[in-house]
Each structure stands twice: as C-alpha cells, then as structure tokens.
Design a protein around this motif. Structure first.
Motif, short mmCIF file in Angstrom:
data_model
loop_
_atom_site.label_atom_id
_atom_site.label_comp_id
_atom_site.label_asym_id
_atom_site.label_seq_id
_atom_site.Cartn_x
_atom_site.Cartn_y
_atom_site.Cartn_z
N ALA A 83 0.82 -1.21 0.00
CA ALA A 83 0.00 0.00 0.00
C ALA A 83 0.86 1.26 0.00
O ALA A 83 0.57 2.23 -0.70
N ALA A 84 1.94 1.24 0.75
CA ALA A 84 2.79 2.43 0.88
C ALA A 84 3.66 2.67 -0.35
O ALA A 84 3.98 3.81 -0.67
N HIS A 85 4.06 1.59 -1.02
CA HIS A 85 5.03 1.72 -2.11
C HIS A 85 4.47 1.38 -3.49
O HIS A 85 5.21 1.44 -4.48
N GLY A 86 3.20 1.00 -3.55
CA GLY A 86 2.60 0.67 -4.83
C GLY A 86 3.16 -0.60 -5.45
O GLY A 86 3.13 -0.77 -6.67
N THR A 87 3.68 -1.49 -4.62
CA THR A 87 4.22 -2.75 -5.12
C THR A 87 3.14 -3.83 -5.07
O THR A 87 2.05 -3.61 -4.56
N ARG A 88 3.48 -4.98 -5.59
CA ARG A 88 2.55 -6.13 -5.57
C ARG A 88 3.28 -7.35 -5.02
O ARG A 88 3.21 -8.44 -5.59
N LEU A 89 3.94 -7.16 -3.90
CA LEU A 89 4.70 -8.26 -3.31
C LEU A 89 3.79 -9.36 -2.78
O LEU A 89 4.17 -10.53 -2.77
N CYS A 90 2.57 -9.00 -2.35
CA CYS A 90 1.63 -10.04 -1.89
C CYS A 90 1.26 -10.97 -3.04
O CYS A 90 1.18 -12.19 -2.85
N ASP A 91 1.03 -10.41 -4.22
CA ASP A 91 0.74 -11.23 -5.39
C ASP A 91 1.93 -12.10 -5.74
O ASP A 91 1.78 -13.28 -6.09
N PHE A 92 3.12 -11.53 -5.65
CA PHE A 92 4.34 -12.30 -5.91
C PHE A 92 4.44 -13.46 -4.92
O PHE A 92 4.69 -14.60 -5.31
N LEU A 93 4.23 -13.17 -3.63
CA LEU A 93 4.35 -14.20 -2.61
C LEU A 93 3.34 -15.32 -2.84
O LEU A 93 3.67 -16.49 -2.68
N ALA A 94 2.13 -14.97 -3.24
CA ALA A 94 1.11 -15.99 -3.51
C ALA A 94 1.58 -16.91 -4.64
O ALA A 94 1.47 -18.14 -4.53
N ALA A 95 2.11 -16.34 -5.71
CA ALA A 95 2.60 -17.15 -6.83
C ALA A 95 3.79 -18.01 -6.41
O ALA A 95 3.90 -19.18 -6.78
N TYR A 96 4.69 -17.43 -5.63
CA TYR A 96 5.87 -18.16 -5.15
C TYR A 96 5.44 -19.35 -4.28
O TYR A 96 5.97 -20.45 -4.43
N CYS A 97 4.45 -19.14 -3.44
CA CYS A 97 3.96 -20.22 -2.59
C CYS A 97 3.24 -21.28 -3.41
O CYS A 97 3.41 -22.48 -3.16
N ARG A 98 2.43 -20.86 -4.39
CA ARG A 98 1.76 -21.83 -5.26
C ARG A 98 2.77 -22.72 -5.97
O ARG A 98 2.51 -23.90 -6.22
N ALA A 99 3.92 -22.15 -6.28
CA ALA A 99 4.98 -22.91 -6.95
C ALA A 99 5.79 -23.74 -5.96
O ALA A 99 6.75 -24.41 -6.35
N GLY A 100 5.41 -23.71 -4.70
CA GLY A 100 6.11 -24.49 -3.68
C GLY A 100 7.53 -24.02 -3.44
O GLY A 100 8.38 -24.79 -3.03
N GLY A 101 7.77 -22.73 -3.72
CA GLY A 101 9.11 -22.19 -3.55
C GLY A 101 10.04 -22.50 -4.71
O GLY A 101 11.23 -22.20 -4.66
N ASN A 102 9.50 -23.09 -5.76
CA ASN A 102 10.30 -23.40 -6.94
C ASN A 102 10.49 -22.11 -7.75
O ASN A 102 9.53 -21.57 -8.31
N LYS A 103 11.71 -21.65 -7.81
CA LYS A 103 12.00 -20.36 -8.44
C LYS A 103 11.70 -20.36 -9.94
O LYS A 103 11.15 -19.39 -10.47
N THR A 104 12.04 -21.43 -10.62
CA THR A 104 11.80 -21.50 -12.06
C THR A 104 10.30 -21.46 -12.35
O THR A 104 9.86 -20.72 -13.23
N ALA A 105 9.53 -22.23 -11.61
CA ALA A 105 8.08 -22.27 -11.82
C ALA A 105 7.44 -20.93 -11.48
O ALA A 105 6.55 -20.46 -12.19
N ALA A 106 7.88 -20.30 -10.40
CA ALA A 106 7.33 -19.00 -10.01
C ALA A 106 7.64 -17.94 -11.07
O ALA A 106 6.76 -17.15 -11.43
N ALA A 107 8.86 -17.91 -11.55
CA ALA A 107 9.25 -16.93 -12.57
C ALA A 107 8.43 -17.15 -13.84
O ALA A 107 7.97 -16.18 -14.46
N ALA A 108 8.20 -18.40 -14.21
CA ALA A 108 7.42 -18.69 -15.40
C ALA A 108 5.97 -18.26 -15.22
O ALA A 108 5.37 -17.66 -16.13
N GLU A 109 5.40 -18.54 -14.06
CA GLU A 109 4.00 -18.14 -13.80
C GLU A 109 3.83 -16.63 -13.84
O GLU A 109 2.82 -16.12 -14.32
N LEU A 110 4.83 -15.92 -13.33
CA LEU A 110 4.75 -14.46 -13.26
C LEU A 110 5.28 -13.76 -14.51
O LEU A 110 5.19 -12.54 -14.61
N PHE A 111 5.85 -14.53 -15.44
CA PHE A 111 6.44 -13.97 -16.66
C PHE A 111 7.50 -12.92 -16.33
O PHE A 111 7.52 -11.82 -16.88
#
Length: 86
Positions: free
Chosen positions: A8-36
């Motif tokens: 909210a303070a910085h206009g970032t979307r880190l919560c959305d990033f964290l959700a995708a990272y967790c959905r990928a089970g912490g797999n960096k390659t899968a998270a990066a691919a999901e988030l493009f």
C-alpha cells in the motif's frame, strides 16, 4: 500485515508475488514462469519480501506457513466461503 502495508505504501505487488511463489512451492523456475518475469527480477522480489517480513524464503517451513496465510487471506476475502454469523 507488514507485506500488505508495504504494498500500500510503495505501490508494489509483493503479496501477489508471494502468492505465486507459494503456489509454486518455492520453486523459483516455476514462479518466474508463472509471473512472466526473469530470474533476476524474481530474486529481487524474494529479497524484498524477506526484508519486509524478516524471513528466509529458502526455508520450506517458512514457505508453507506463508502459503497457509495467503490461502487464509484469499479464503476470507471471498464472502461465500467466510463463516457466517447468526
């Protein structure tokens, strides 16, 4: 809450990033691919989340706990799934 406040303070979307990272089970390659995003951008976001929350996202137990929090927030945000009083 700290991550929501940061977004909210910085206009970032880190919560959305964290959700995708967790959905990928912490797999960096899968998270990066999901988030493009590139791996470099992914590592930058990981570092920001770790800094804001004071956690280590390399720890599987941390990722599981955060995933639970993300799922709880998403579930409670859907009125039909929330517990009704009365």
């Amino acid at each position: 809450a700290p991550l929501l406040a940061h977004d909210a303070a910085h206009g970032t979307r880190l919560c959305d990033f964290l959700a995708a990272y967790c959905r990928a089970g912490g797999n960096k390659t899968a998270a990066a691919a999901e988030l493009f995003i590139s791996r470099a951008a992914l590592y930058d976001r990981i570092a920001k989340v770790e800094q804001v929350l004071g956690v280590d996202l390399a720890d599987p137990e941390v990722v599981v706990g955060l995933h639970f929090a993300v799922l709880a927030r998403q579930t409670l945000g859907v009125p039909d799934l929330a517990v009704r009083r009365g």
